[in-house]
Enzyme design. Structure first.
Site, mmCIF file in Angstrom:
data_model
loop_
_atom_site.group_PDB
_atom_site.id
_atom_site.type_symbol
_atom_site.label_atom_id
_atom_site.label_comp_id
_atom_site.label_asym_id
_atom_site.label_seq_id
_atom_site.Cartn_x
_atom_site.Cartn_y
_atom_site.Cartn_z
ATOM 1 N N GLU A 21 -21.201 -24.749 -6.538
ATOM 2 C CA GLU A 21 -20.886 -26.175 -6.641
ATOM 3 C C GLU A 21 -21.882 -27.005 -5.828
ATOM 4 O OE1 GLU A 21 -17.503 -28.409 -4.377
ATOM 5 O OE2 GLU A 21 -16.631 -27.503 -6.176
ATOM 6 N N LYS B 233 -13.875 -17.682 -4.313
ATOM 7 C CA LYS B 233 -13.842 -19.140 -4.154
ATOM 8 C C LYS B 233 -14.994 -19.611 -3.271
ATOM 9 C CE LYS B 233 -12.023 -23.310 -4.426
ATOM 10 N NZ LYS B 233 -12.484 -24.076 -3.271
ATOM 11 N N HIS C 174 -17.943 -19.674 -5.512
ATOM 12 C CA HIS C 174 -17.710 -20.820 -6.404
ATOM 13 C C HIS C 174 -18.181 -22.110 -5.754
ATOM 14 C CE1 HIS C 174 -15.068 -24.270 -7.355
ATOM 15 N NE2 HIS C 174 -14.954 -23.802 -8.581
ATOM 16 N N ASN C 175 -17.814 -22.311 -4.482
ATOM 17 C CA ASN C 175 -18.194 -23.540 -3.802
ATOM 18 C C ASN C 175 -19.685 -23.574 -3.478
ATOM 19 O OD1 ASN C 175 -15.447 -23.982 -3.905
ATOM 20 N ND2 ASN C 175 -15.340 -24.858 -1.865
ATOM 21 N N SER D 204 -9.152 -24.231 -6.877
ATOM 22 C CA SER D 204 -10.063 -25.318 -7.226
ATOM 23 C C SER D 204 -9.365 -26.266 -8.185
ATOM 24 C CB SER D 204 -11.331 -24.756 -7.875
ATOM 25 O OG SER D 204 -12.216 -25.796 -8.233
#
Length: 301
Positions: free
Chosen positions: A180, A173, A176-177, A121
């Site tokens: 987001e 990840k 994480h997204n 990221s």
């Protein structure tokens, strides 16, 4: 340390430059020869073939792939393997599905190759700010790569970590997204509500800057939002079409499989899908149903 890098898009190129500035030898390949020529002009080694990339690296080699998830990753690995030796390492730094990562790891390990997944990221800001990296893989594969991760990260021991076995980096990840997505949706909805309150004549740029200091909702995402609003306060020239690169929907699928309630992330994904529908059929269906049971007015096109 030497590192090969495949994929010199904006993010890949900035990673290469950060590594060069950190004292590492970078050998970069891309189908765009202008990108490889520019890499060479800045002091790294740009090459036009995978054969040249491998030849310019000393064994045991480490090659970092920054290509779109899915078939491009498999095709790149298939082209690399005949050129590499046992003990070499392939790092997938893109947004691959963690299940694909585990499959690739299981296929490569018996052949004597290391495979490491690195959820990365930082986007276009990584050259300046550093990259946040979530690394998965066998310790014997990951540990020798510490100098690379330490150089790319915001600090030597900050913003990155070996989070688990193969697939763990891409799994983290992915989540994480998904988070987001939800954060972006929350900011977007909040600013939309303030914009709609026309009697108060609220200055969205001013408010975004107020929230940047001391507010519980301050974040780097808010900083970027404030900068974007200052450049284009009314969002002129933009259409309400929001793509998704896959991680949000994968997060939702995992939540369902794990029996974890994730309504906010799920709804943020649904809103992205809705943004792509022109005069969408769903809302027209609701309109005609309201008319059928209650005689409510229907707005004609």
């Amino acid at each position: 340390m030497e590192i090969g890098l495949i994929g010199l898009g904006k993010m890949g190129f900035n990673m290469a430059e950060r590594l060069r500035l950190g004292g590492h030898k970078v050998v970069g390949f891309d189908f765009n020869k202008e990108a490889t020529a520019r890499l060479t002009s800045l002091g790294s080694v740009g090459v036009d073939t995978l054969e040249d990339l491998v030849k310019n690296l000393s064994a045991p080699r480490a090659v970092w792939i920054m290509v779109p998830e899915g078939d491009p990753v498999d095709q790149t690995i298939a082209r690399l393997l005949p050129l590499m030796q046992q003990g070499d390492t392939i790092i997938d730094g893109g947004n691959s599905n963690y299940k694909d990562t585990q499959r690739r790891h299981a296929a490569l390990k018996p052949q004597g190759f290391h495979f490491v997944d690195c959820g990365t990221s930082g986007g276009i800001w990584g050259l300046k700010e550093g990259y946040s990296m979530m690394v998965g893989g066998d310790p014997e594969a990951v540990n020798p790569l510490f100098p690379i991760f330490e150089t790319l990260a915001p600090g030597k021991a900050e913003g990155w970590g070996h989070v688990g076995p193969s697939g763990a980096g891409h799994f983290v990840k992915m989540v994480h997204n998904g988070i987001e997505y939800a954060m972006m949706q929350g900011y977007a909805e909040g600013f939309s509500i303030m914009k709609a309150k026309t009697p108060l004549n609220l200055d969205l740029v001013q408010i975004s800057k107020i929230w940047q200091k001391g507010s519980v909702v301050r974040s780097w995402l808010l900083d970027l939002t404030a900068d974007a609003l200052e450049k284009n306060p009314t969002l002129d020239g933009l259409t309400a079409f929001v793509p998704d690169s896959g991680e949000g929907r994968w997060t939702v699928f995992e939540a369902i499989d794990l029996n974890v309630s994730a309504p906010v992330i799920t709804e943020s994904l649904i809103r992205r899908l809705r943004s792509r529908e022109d005069n969408n059929f769903t809302d027209r269906m609701i309109s005609i149903q309201r008319n059928a049971f209650g005689g409510h007015a229907v707005k004609k096109a």
